[in-house]
Design an enzyme around this catalytic site. Structure first.
Site, short mmCIF file in Angstrom:
data_model
loop_
_atom_site.label_atom_id
_atom_site.label_comp_id
_atom_site.label_asym_id
_atom_site.label_seq_id
_atom_site.Cartn_x
_atom_site.Cartn_y
_atom_site.Cartn_z
N ASN A 386 -1.61 2.48 -2.04
CA ASN A 386 -0.42 1.73 -1.67
C ASN A 386 0.55 1.62 -2.84
O ASN A 386 1.57 2.29 -2.87
CB ASN A 386 -0.81 0.34 -1.15
CG ASN A 386 0.26 -0.28 -0.28
OD1 ASN A 386 1.45 -0.14 -0.52
ND2 ASN A 386 -0.15 -0.97 0.76
N ASP A 387 0.25 0.78 -3.79
CA ASP A 387 1.19 0.53 -4.90
C ASP A 387 1.49 1.79 -5.71
O ASP A 387 2.61 1.95 -6.20
CB ASP A 387 0.63 -0.55 -5.82
CG ASP A 387 0.35 -1.85 -5.07
OD1 ASP A 387 1.18 -2.23 -4.23
OD2 ASP A 387 -0.70 -2.46 -5.31
N VAL A 388 0.51 2.68 -5.86
CA VAL A 388 0.69 3.84 -6.73
C VAL A 388 1.54 4.93 -6.09
O VAL A 388 1.83 5.94 -6.73
CB VAL A 388 -0.68 4.42 -7.14
CG1 VAL A 388 -1.47 3.41 -7.94
CG2 VAL A 388 -1.47 4.90 -5.93
N ALA A 427 -1.09 -5.42 -5.28
CA ALA A 427 -0.06 -6.11 -6.04
C ALA A 427 0.76 -7.05 -5.16
O ALA A 427 1.57 -7.82 -5.66
CB ALA A 427 0.86 -5.11 -6.72
#
Length: 460
Positions: A386-388, A427
C-alpha cells in the site's frame, strides 16, 4: 587453559560471525551465512562454558534447557507475519539481560565499595542502553501486534521532555561514576526505561521497519556494554558487530525513504492520516476486476512485475504466487518481483517470504534496480502493498508520505491491486493509486484471489 587459547577461539568465532553477516546480505548466500553464524555461536558457547571462572553448571544447564524448549516451540508455531513482533520481543530480552547483568555485577561489588570509575561507567551505560532497548522494543512489539495504534502517539512538549530526560540521565551517570551507589543507579535505569517508551511511542507505522532495525542496533550496543562488564572479548566484538550493522541498515533504509534518522526518532508520522484518508477519497471512484480478468490479462502480457506487501504475508499467498510465476514463465511471460526497502514490517520481510516459496533469486529486484522498468511493463500486480506504491509520495506535498521513494507502479500500462477492502495502509494514508484510470482493484483475501487466478490460468 592458557587465556590466549580462549582469545584465539573467540577470534575464530568472531570471524565466523562476520562471514555470517556477509552471507546474510544476499538471498543466494543467506543459508550459508546463517550456518556460519550458528557455527560461530556454538564454538563461542562451548568455549565460554570451559572458562575456569565457570564453577557451577546447574543453573546454566537449566537455562539452556528451558530456553531451548521455549525457542523450539516458538519457532514451530510462529508465522512469518508475526516475525517482526518476535524480533522486537527478542530485542527486549537482550536489553533486559543487559540491565540484569549490570544489577547483578553492581551487587557483587558490595554496593559499589570496591568499584572504580571505569567499571561504574560500564555498568551505567549497560543499564541505560539496555533499559532504553527493552522499553522501546516493548512499545514496538505492541504497535506491530496492533495492541497499540500504529499512528504516532504525540503530545505537546514531548521533544523537550525527551531532551530533559536525556540530560538527567547523563548527569545521573556522571554522579554514579564518581560516587557509585544504588540511588543514582536505580534512578538512571528507571528514567531510561521511561525514555525508551517515549522515544518509540511517537513513531508511525511507515517508519516501524526502521525502528525495528535501530532497536536491533541498540541491542547490539547493550550486549557490547555487557561484554565490557563481564570482561568477555567475544561479547564485546559480537555486540559491536550487531550494533554497527543495525545502525548501517537503519541509515540505508532511511536513505531509501528520503528521511533522516533524527526525523524518524523525533517526529511523528501519519498522525493526521485518518482525516486525510476521509477527505482525499471523497467523490472518487475505483474500478474493480475479477480474478478471471486478471488471469486473462496476465497470460496475454509480455512483461509482468509483481509487487508483494504485508497483505501477501498475512494471507500466506507466496506459494500460490510461485505457481502463478511458473505457469506464466512457461507461457513465455517475463515475470519479475519488485521489493521496496521497507515493504512489510521489518527489513527483508518480503525477500524471506519469496525465498521460502523458492522463487528464483534472479527474478527478485530491489526498488532502485527495477523502478525504471515500470514504464515498459504491461501489468503491475500489487499484492497487499500500500504505502510503498502510493503516488502521493511523489505528487502530493501535503501527504505525510511526501518525499519517500516509492515503486513507480503507476507508470505501468495496467495495474491490478489485490486488497481485502479500501482500508488504508499501515501508515494510515489513503492511496491515490486506487483511483488511477489504469488501476483496478481485486477485492478479497490475497491467497484466495491468487488461487482463483491460478485456476483460471490452468484452464486457459
Amino acid at each position: 587453559m592458557n587465556p590466549d587459547i580462549f582469545s584465539l577461539i573467540y577470534l575464530v568465532a568472531t570471524i565466523l560471525f562476520i562471514f555470517g553477516l556477509k552471507g546474510l546480505s544476499s538471498p543466494k548466500t543467506a543459508l550459508q551465512g546463517n550456518f556460519s553464524a550458528m557455527l560461530g555461536m556454538a564454538i563461542a558457547v562451548v568455549a565460554t562454558l570451559c572458562q575456569p571462572e565457570v564453577k557451577n553448571y546447574e543453573w546454566i544447564i537449566a537455562g539452556i534447557v528451558v530456553g531451548g524448549v521455549i525457542g523450539i516451540v516458538v519457532a514451530q508455531k510462529i508465522s512469518m507475519t508475526a516475525m517482526p513482533q518476535l524480533v522486537a520481543a527478542l530485542h527486549s530480552f537482550v536489553g533486559l539481560s543487559a540491565v540484569l547483568v549490570a544489577v547483578g555485577t553492581f551487587q557483587t561489588h558490595l554496593n559499589g565499595s570496591h568499584m572504580n570509575g571505569v567499571l561504574a561507567l560500564e555498568l551505567g551505560l549497560g543499564a541505560v542502553i539496555g533499559a532504553i532497548t527493552f522499553s522501546g522494543s516493548v512499545i514496538a512489539f505492541g504497535k506491530l501486534q496492533a495492541i497499540f495504534t500504529s499512528n504516532p502517539l504525540v503530545f505537546k512538549g514531548q521533544h523537550f521532555l525527551n531532551l530533559v530526560l536525556g540530560i538527567f540521565i547523563l548527569v545521573g551517570l556522571v554522579q554514579f561514576i564518581y560516587e557509585p551507589s544504588w540511588m543514582p543507579f536505580l534512578v538512571i535505569t528507571g528514567v531510561s526505561f521511561l525514555l525508551g517508551f517515549l522515544l518509540v511511542l511517537p513513531i508511525g507505522g511507515a517508519d516501524m521497519p526502521v525502528i525495528v532495525s535501530m532497536l536491533n542496533s541498540y541491542s547490539g550496543w547493550a550486549a557490547s556494554a555487557t561484554g565490557f562488564t563481564l570482561n568477555n572479548q567475544l561479547l564485546i566484538a559480537t555486540g559491536a558487530l550487531v550494533g554497527s550493522s543495525g545502525a548501517i541498515l537503519s541509515y540505508i533504509m532511511c536513505h531509501a525513504m528520503n528521511r533522516s534518522f533524527i526525523s524518524v526518532i523525533l517526529g511523528g508520522f501519519g498522525g493526521d492520516a485518518a482525516a486525510a484518508a476521509v477527505t482525499s477519497s471523497a467523490g472518487k471512484n475505483v474500478k474493480s476486476a475479477a480474478s478471471e480478468d486478471v488471469a486473462f490479462v496476465l497470460e496475454n502480457s509480455s512483461k509482468v512485475i509483481i509487487i508483494p506487501g504485508y497483505g501477501m504475508a498475512v494471507a500466506q499467498a507466496q506459494h500460490v504466487i510461485r505457481e502463478i510465476y511458473d505457469l506464466l514463465h512457461e507461457k513465455g511471460v517475463d515475470v519479475r518481483f519488485a521489493i521496496h526497502p521497507v515493504a512489510g514490517r521489518m527489513p527483508g520481510h518480503m525477500n524471506v517470504l519469496l525465498a521460502e516459496a523458492e522463487i528464483p533469486y534472479d527474478c527478485v529486484f530491489e526498488m532502485d534496480e527495477i523502478n525504471s522498468e515500470f514504464s515498459t511493463t504491461d501489468v503491475a500486480y500489487v499484492i497487499g502493498a500500500n504505502d510503498v506504491v502510493n503516488p502521493d509520495a511523489k505528487n502530493n506535498k501535503t501527504s505525510p508520505l511526501y518525499g519517500m521513494p516509492i515503486l513507480d507502479v503507476f507508470k505501468a500500462k495496467q495495474i491490478f491491486v489485490s486488497k481485502r477492502s479500501m482500508g488504508v495502509g499501515y501508515a494510515g494514508v489513503d492511496n491515490s493509486l486506487f483511483y488511477y484510470d489504469n488501476c483496478s482493484l481485486v477485492f478479497g483475501d490475497a491467497k484466495v484471489t491468487c488461487e482463483k487466478i491460478l485456476t483460471a490460468l490452468k484452464s486457459s
